[in-house]
Design a protein around this motif. Sequence first.
Motif, PDB file in Angstrom:
ATOM      1  N   ASP A  17     -22.607  15.642 -21.658  1.00 25.64           N
ATOM      2  CA  ASP A  17     -23.842  15.086 -22.008  1.00 25.64           C
ATOM      3  C   ASP A  17     -23.293  14.260 -19.637  1.00 25.64           C
ATOM      4  OD1 ASP A  17     -24.893  15.445 -24.134  1.00 25.64           O
ATOM      5  OD2 ASP A  17     -23.683  13.423 -24.402  1.00 25.64           O
ATOM      6  N   SER A  18     -21.934  14.128 -19.797  1.00 24.65           N
ATOM      7  CA  SER A  18     -21.927  13.670 -17.925  1.00 24.65           C
ATOM      8  C   SER A  18     -22.458  14.835 -17.415  1.00 24.65           C
ATOM      9  CB  SER A  18     -20.891  12.986 -17.945  1.00 24.65           C
ATOM     10  OG  SER A  18     -19.944  13.807 -17.991  1.00 24.65           O
ATOM     11  N   LYS A  19     -22.092  15.980 -17.277  1.00 23.68           N
ATOM     12  CA  LYS A  19     -22.528  16.797 -16.804  1.00 23.68           C
ATOM     13  C   LYS A  19     -23.954  16.921 -16.531  1.00 23.68           C
ATOM     14  CE  LYS A  19     -22.307  22.118 -16.659  1.00 23.68           C
ATOM     15  NZ  LYS A  19     -21.249  23.525 -17.491  1.00 23.68           N
ATOM     16  N   TYR A  20     -24.764  17.055 -17.580  1.00 21.23           N
ATOM     17  CA  TYR A  20     -26.142  17.568 -17.354  1.00 21.23           C
ATOM     18  C   TYR A  20     -26.789  16.073 -16.898  1.00 21.23           C
ATOM     19  CZ  TYR A  20     -25.303  21.711 -20.325  1.00 21.23           C
ATOM     20  OH  TYR A  20     -25.001  22.963 -20.786  1.00 21.23           O
ATOM     21  N   PHE A  21     -26.359  15.350 -16.848  1.00 16.08           N
ATOM     22  CA  PHE A  21     -26.941  13.962 -16.426  1.00 16.08           C
ATOM     23  C   PHE A  21     -26.671  13.455 -14.916  1.00 16.08           C
ATOM     24  CE2 PHE A  21     -26.814   9.326 -15.645  1.00 16.08           C
ATOM     25  CZ  PHE A  21     -28.018   8.899 -15.864  1.00 16.08           C
ATOM     26  N   THR A  22     -25.478  14.088 -14.585  1.00 19.68           N
ATOM     27  CA  THR A  22     -25.213  14.551 -13.479  1.00 19.68           C
ATOM     28  C   THR A  22     -25.857  15.199 -12.249  1.00 19.68           C
ATOM     29  OG1 THR A  22     -23.081  15.136 -13.645  1.00 19.68           O
ATOM     30  CG2 THR A  22     -22.885  13.002 -13.011  1.00 19.68           C
ATOM     31  N   TYR A  23     -25.806  16.644 -13.198  1.00 21.95           N
ATOM     32  CA  TYR A  23     -26.769  17.461 -13.044  1.00 21.95           C
ATOM     33  C   TYR A  23     -28.291  17.438 -12.658  1.00 21.95           C
ATOM     34  CZ  TYR A  23     -28.694  22.799 -12.136  1.00 21.95           C
ATOM     35  OH  TYR A  23     -29.545  23.642 -12.083  1.00 21.95           O
ATOM     36  N   PHE A  24     -28.847  16.128 -13.409  1.00 20.08           N
ATOM     37  CA  PHE A  24     -30.794  15.759 -13.221  1.00 20.08           C
ATOM     38  C   PHE A  24     -30.382  14.879 -12.175  1.00 20.08           C
ATOM     39  CE2 PHE A  24     -34.261  12.864 -14.202  1.00 20.08           C
ATOM     40  CZ  PHE A  24     -35.206  13.826 -14.501  1.00 20.08           C
ATOM     41  N   ILE A  25     -29.650  14.073 -11.939  1.00 20.22           N
ATOM     42  CA  ILE A  25     -29.711  12.840 -10.864  1.00 20.22           C
ATOM     43  C   ILE A  25     -29.729  13.436  -9.574  1.00 20.22           C
ATOM     44  CG2 ILE A  25     -28.850  10.542  -9.613  1.00 20.22           C
ATOM     45  CD1 ILE A  25     -29.970   9.980 -12.399  1.00 20.22           C
ATOM     46  N   GLU A  26     -28.703  14.401  -9.349  1.00 15.15           N
ATOM     47  CA  GLU A  26     -28.511  14.987  -8.259  1.00 15.15           C
ATOM     48  C   GLU A  26     -30.349  16.233  -7.605  1.00 15.15           C
ATOM     49  OE1 GLU A  26     -25.188  17.324  -8.669  1.00 15.15           O
ATOM     50  OE2 GLU A  26     -23.975  15.967  -8.556  1.00 15.15           O
ATOM     51  N   ASN A  27     -30.604  16.631  -8.762  1.00 15.01           N
ATOM     52  CA  ASN A  27     -32.032  17.809  -7.985  1.00 15.01           C
ATOM     53  C   ASN A  27     -32.817  17.157  -8.467  1.00 15.01           C
ATOM     54  OD1 ASN A  27     -30.477  20.623  -7.702  1.00 15.01           O
ATOM     55  ND2 ASN A  27     -29.215  20.197  -9.511  1.00 15.01           N
ATOM     56  N   ALA A  28     -32.949  15.759  -9.377  1.00 10.19           N
ATOM     57  CA  ALA A  28     -34.341  15.574  -8.887  1.00 10.19           C
ATOM     58  C   ALA A  28     -34.734  14.509  -8.235  1.00 10.19           C
ATOM     59  CB  ALA A  28     -34.420  14.478 -10.624  1.00 10.19           C
ATOM     60  N   SER A  29     -33.422  13.405  -7.409  1.00  8.85           N
ATOM     61  CA  SER A  29     -33.425  13.248  -6.491  1.00  8.85           C
ATOM     62  C   SER A  29     -33.901  13.836  -5.064  1.00  8.85           C
ATOM     63  CB  SER A  29     -31.631  13.113  -6.111  1.00  8.85           C
ATOM     64  OG  SER A  29     -31.923  11.472  -7.146  1.00  8.85           O
ATOM     65  N   ARG A  30     -33.178  15.582  -5.237  1.00  5.10           N
ATOM     66  CA  ARG A  30     -33.358  16.130  -4.059  1.00  5.10           C
ATOM     67  C   ARG A  30     -34.733  16.536  -4.499  1.00  5.10           C
ATOM     68  NH1 ARG A  30     -34.534  21.374  -4.729  1.00  5.10           N
ATOM     69  NH2 ARG A  30     -33.105  21.766  -6.950  1.00  5.10           N
ATOM     70  N   GLY A 306     -37.423   9.860 -18.885  1.00  3.96           N
ATOM     71  CA  GLY A 306     -36.008   9.393 -19.921  1.00  3.96           C
ATOM     72  C   GLY A 306     -35.193  10.347 -19.996  1.00  3.96           C
ATOM     73  N   ILE A 307     -34.154  10.096 -19.235  1.00  3.54           N
ATOM     74  CA  ILE A 307     -33.294  10.692 -18.893  1.00  3.54           C
ATOM     75  C   ILE A 307     -32.287  11.644 -20.457  1.00  3.54           C
ATOM     76  CG2 ILE A 307     -30.948  11.438 -17.757  1.00  3.54           C
ATOM     77  CD1 ILE A 307     -32.026   9.653 -15.071  1.00  3.54           C
ATOM     78  N   GLU A 308     -31.947  10.351 -21.024  1.00  2.26           N
ATOM     79  CA  GLU A 308     -30.852  10.612 -22.514  1.00  2.26           C
ATOM     80  C   GLU A 308     -32.010  11.694 -23.189  1.00  2.26           C
ATOM     81  OE1 GLU A 308     -28.643   7.657 -21.480  1.00  2.26           O
ATOM     82  OE2 GLU A 308     -31.439   8.126 -21.311  1.00  2.26           O
ATOM     83  N   ARG A 309     -33.519  12.066 -22.950  1.00  2.00           N
ATOM     84  CA  ARG A 309     -34.059  12.412 -23.883  1.00  2.00           C
ATOM     85  C   ARG A 309     -34.710  14.234 -23.261  1.00  2.00           C
ATOM     86  NH1 ARG A 309     -39.194  10.534 -26.197  1.00  2.00           N
ATOM     87  NH2 ARG A 309     -38.551  10.585 -28.307  1.00  2.00           N
ATOM     88  N   LEU A 310     -34.050  14.605 -22.170  1.00  2.00           N
ATOM     89  CA  LEU A 310     -33.771  15.700 -21.819  1.00  2.00           C
ATOM     90  C   LEU A 310     -32.916  16.448 -21.747  1.00  2.00           C
ATOM     91  CD1 LEU A 310     -36.203  15.553 -18.572  1.00  2.00           C
ATOM     92  CD2 LEU A 310     -36.542  15.533 -20.806  1.00  2.00           C
TER      93      LEU A 310
END
Length: 405
Positions: A17-30, A306-310
């Motif tokens: 989950d942390s792998k996907y969570f940080t991947y989402f934050i990094e790329n959505a921010s970009r 909602g990040i957890e939902r994704l």
Amino acid sequence: MANIQSLRGMNDILNEDSKYFTYFIENASRIAKNYGFSYIETPILEETALFKRSVGESSDIVNKEMYQFIDKGENDVCLRPEGTAGVVRSFVENKFDRAGGTYRWFYYGPMFRYERPQKGRLRQFHQFGCEVFGQASVYEDANIIMMLKDILDFFGIKFKLQLNSLGCPTCMPVYRENLIKHLTSFKEELCEDCNRRIETNPIRVLDCKNENCQKLLYNAPKITNNLCENCDTDFEKLKEILDFNGIDYVIDTNLVRGLDYYSQTAFEFTSDEIGAQSAIAGGGRYDKLVEFLGGRETPGIGFAIGIERLLELIKIKEQDEEIIYLGAMDEKALNQLTKIANKKRETTKTIMEYTPRGFSKHFKIAEKHGANIVALVGENELNDNTIYIKNIKTQEEKTIKVEDF
């Protein structure tokens, strides 16, 4: 003594989950930065009045779901249930409403709502959101929707876009009266929540999840048939822009969003891949919210995901990231390796093993770390100021001078 457990509905984010969570934050921010947004962070704890005034005292969030308490200073505070209100509070507090211009901010972090935990819906959950102030153009509405589409597309998430217009202070009062008249005709058949909403905020009745209420609402008046000329023109223009850019959508005249501050454009992205609670992102325009919170009237629009939902829907784009594994075959080589590691970490992900080991053992550990470059220093390499390197993918191996690595 019993072990202390995490609170119900408040989960750790770790492992996959942390792998996907940080991947989402990094790329959505970009992607947000590519659209001209900059990062903002607001406090998790705010005055309760902020959310009562913005989200609305008639909303379920304020009535049923807020983590609200009196702190040691006798202040009425709560953990933020959503992100927009705090960003607007910051916008007004820092007097940006008086400075003029356009402001685009993105944020991410934990939100809190006391509700029944279920799949993808927790009491502490995380949102990624974007807010824009100072832009009344419907092109900004389209811009926000297209950015959200780009984010979901990047992660390979299939979605449907639902669109509606909630009108403005000119056309909403007329529609409100029509809706109340219609709802009152079968008031006894509606659920308890809907009966309360008829008195406080009748448009929220359209958002009721009760199956019987939804059947009764089938012939309810449509806000899109009651729009004033300006709202109707803007809504038609928004659809024209989306059509021109090849973005599919459906008009959902019952889409009202769960917060009281929305007006005109409202949108929601849904996915069939996450079960009954299908909303994964949504937002809309809130041109009166800055004024409601004490600022000068300023147009605003935004969205939240909602990040957890994704997390289980995200498809990671595998990249050939270089990962270097450094290992010592002699304890005397460790100091040399720390110096090499510090240099390589300026440009490359570098993992160093502190325990001297044999050749094959180092390769097994490197494999667990997903390293594609293994670099080893033993007694001979240390004496020669060299380092042994093997590329796992190409199987190429060589020994070179340390300064050339």
